[in-house]
Design an enzyme around this catalytic site. Sequence first.
Site, mmCIF file in Angstrom:
data_model
loop_
_atom_site.group_PDB
_atom_site.id
_atom_site.type_symbol
_atom_site.label_atom_id
_atom_site.label_comp_id
_atom_site.label_asym_id
_atom_site.label_seq_id
_atom_site.Cartn_x
_atom_site.Cartn_y
_atom_site.Cartn_z
ATOM 1 N N HIS A 185 6.682 -4.550 5.778
ATOM 2 C CA HIS A 185 5.873 -4.470 6.999
ATOM 3 C C HIS A 185 4.647 -5.374 6.926
ATOM 4 O O HIS A 185 3.762 -5.292 7.768
ATOM 5 C CB HIS A 185 5.424 -3.015 7.256
ATOM 6 C CG HIS A 185 6.545 -2.123 7.668
ATOM 7 N ND1 HIS A 185 6.398 -0.757 7.791
ATOM 8 C CD2 HIS A 185 7.845 -2.383 7.972
ATOM 9 C CE1 HIS A 185 7.563 -0.232 8.181
ATOM 10 N NE2 HIS A 185 8.447 -1.198 8.276
ATOM 11 N N CYS A 211 0.141 -18.118 10.479
ATOM 12 C CA CYS A 211 -0.127 -19.051 11.572
ATOM 13 C C CYS A 211 1.093 -19.112 12.485
ATOM 14 O O CYS A 211 2.202 -19.444 12.036
ATOM 15 C CB CYS A 211 -0.403 -20.452 11.008
ATOM 16 S SG CYS A 211 -0.608 -21.705 12.300
ATOM 17 N N ASN A 215 8.204 13.977 -1.554
ATOM 18 C CA ASN A 215 7.355 14.154 -0.375
ATOM 19 C C ASN A 215 6.685 15.518 -0.491
ATOM 20 O O ASN A 215 7.006 16.298 -1.378
ATOM 21 C CB ASN A 215 8.224 14.066 0.897
ATOM 22 C CG ASN A 215 7.417 13.725 2.128
ATOM 23 O OD1 ASN A 215 6.490 14.448 2.479
ATOM 24 N ND2 ASN A 215 7.737 12.606 2.776
HETATM 25 N N1 APR Z 1 2.616 12.744 -1.951
HETATM 26 C C1 APR Z 1 3.840 12.596 -1.386
HETATM 27 N N2 APR Z 1 4.042 12.475 -0.054
HETATM 28 C C2 APR Z 1 2.954 12.499 0.740
HETATM 29 C C3 APR Z 1 1.638 12.659 0.228
HETATM 30 C C4 APR Z 1 1.496 12.771 -1.184
HETATM 31 N N3 APR Z 1 0.288 12.931 -1.743
HETATM 32 N N4 APR Z 1 0.770 12.666 1.295
HETATM 33 C C5 APR Z 1 1.507 12.509 2.399
HETATM 34 N N5 APR Z 1 2.812 12.417 2.077
HETATM 35 C C6 APR Z 1 3.963 12.222 2.973
HETATM 36 C C7 APR Z 1 3.877 12.952 4.294
HETATM 37 O O1 APR Z 1 4.448 14.259 4.194
HETATM 38 C C8 APR Z 1 4.728 12.037 5.204
HETATM 39 O O2 APR Z 1 6.105 12.427 5.168
HETATM 40 O O3 APR Z 1 3.957 10.847 3.304
HETATM 41 C C9 APR Z 1 4.580 10.650 4.574
HETATM 42 C C10 APR Z 1 3.743 9.695 5.392
HETATM 43 O O4 APR Z 1 4.424 9.492 6.593
HETATM 44 P P1 APR Z 1 3.830 8.478 7.676
HETATM 45 O O5 APR Z 1 2.393 8.788 7.905
HETATM 46 O O6 APR Z 1 4.773 8.488 8.833
HETATM 47 O O7 APR Z 1 3.852 7.044 6.958
HETATM 48 P P2 APR Z 1 5.120 6.133 6.698
HETATM 49 O O8 APR Z 1 6.362 6.949 6.517
HETATM 50 O O9 APR Z 1 4.747 5.203 5.616
HETATM 51 O O10 APR Z 1 5.235 5.312 8.077
HETATM 52 C C11 APR Z 1 6.228 4.307 8.137
HETATM 53 O O11 APR Z 1 5.440 3.647 10.309
HETATM 54 O O12 APR Z 1 3.827 3.168 11.850
HETATM 55 C C12 APR Z 1 4.673 2.621 10.925
HETATM 56 O O13 APR Z 1 4.278 0.558 9.910
HETATM 57 C C13 APR Z 1 3.919 1.897 9.837
HETATM 58 O O14 APR Z 1 4.701 1.529 7.578
HETATM 59 C C14 APR Z 1 4.452 2.538 8.556
HETATM 60 C C15 APR Z 1 5.742 3.190 9.017
#
Ligand code: APR
Length: 239
Positions: free
Chosen positions: A110, A118, A203
């Site tokens: 990402h 650019c 998770n």
């Molecule tokens: N340990 C393990 N898991 C964790 C922790 C932790 N300390 N803290 C949070 N989480 C988990 C949450 O339960 C959740 O399932 O991490 C996950 C974060 O999810 P999102 O906030 O949706 O982030 P992500 O999955 O990386 O999003 C994917 O979405 O908006 C786009 O480009 C953006 O790269 C991002 C993509």
Amino acid sequence: MPKTYSNIVVLTGAGISAESGLATFRSANGLWNNHRVEDVATIEAFQRNPEYVHDFYNEMKPELLRAKPNPAHLCLTKLQQAFPNRVSIVTQNVDTLHEKAGNTNVYHIHGQINQAVCLNCGHILESWGDITTETNCPHCEAVGFMKPNIVFFGENLLYMDKVDSLLQNCDLFISVGTSGVVFPAAAFVQIAKQNGAETWEFNLENTSNNYYFDHHIFGPAGTTLPRFVDGLITEASPD
Ligand code: APR
């Protein structure tokens, strides 16, 4: 008989950086609760108001520059040392905590917060400083064509040929700290599983694509992942 793996793929999301103090996207106080994706993470938003989009990413930079890797990032370096050239890290994160932890073979599908691209010549500018509509490209000298090297919704992911090859050949797939709702990254586990990989999800809670995981380890990745990595290393060691 030691148990070892030939091609380990680790997919990480914002959750692996949470214990380094960085906000995730979809938690209660997540980035997407305080900003509309349509205003800062689509190419239409960038065309409509590039200054606002540049400001959003410029404002993220100081915190991401200060952030320190946590034990979840650090244990992946230990894993890569134990399994040389057999551990690849595919991250959805734009922070550089994997690199700060000494991880190698990191693929930012990402993009990265400390890069701009650019739109005139494709040059990638590495910078922790502010990028604006006035920033000129050091390669082609064009002004006003620099875009944050962040993959916006609707844009193609980076490194997808490499990721496809990794998923076709992996025998251990580890997902850490991702909600599994954004495609195509959310489908990586399915591809890995269909190619015979053993699949693990780290998770705090069950996620939407948990069907494809053979194992779920609940808890903060800073605690659960190092314990798992130590177990892999022990299992692979000759008696
Ligand atoms: N340990 C393990 N898991 C964790 C922790 C932790 N300390 N803290 C949070 N989480 C988990 C949450 O339960 C959740 O399932 O991490 C996950 C974060 O999810 P999102 O906030 O949706 O982030 P992500 O999955 O990386 O999003 C994917 O979405 O908006 C786009 O480009 C953006 O790269 C991002 C993509």
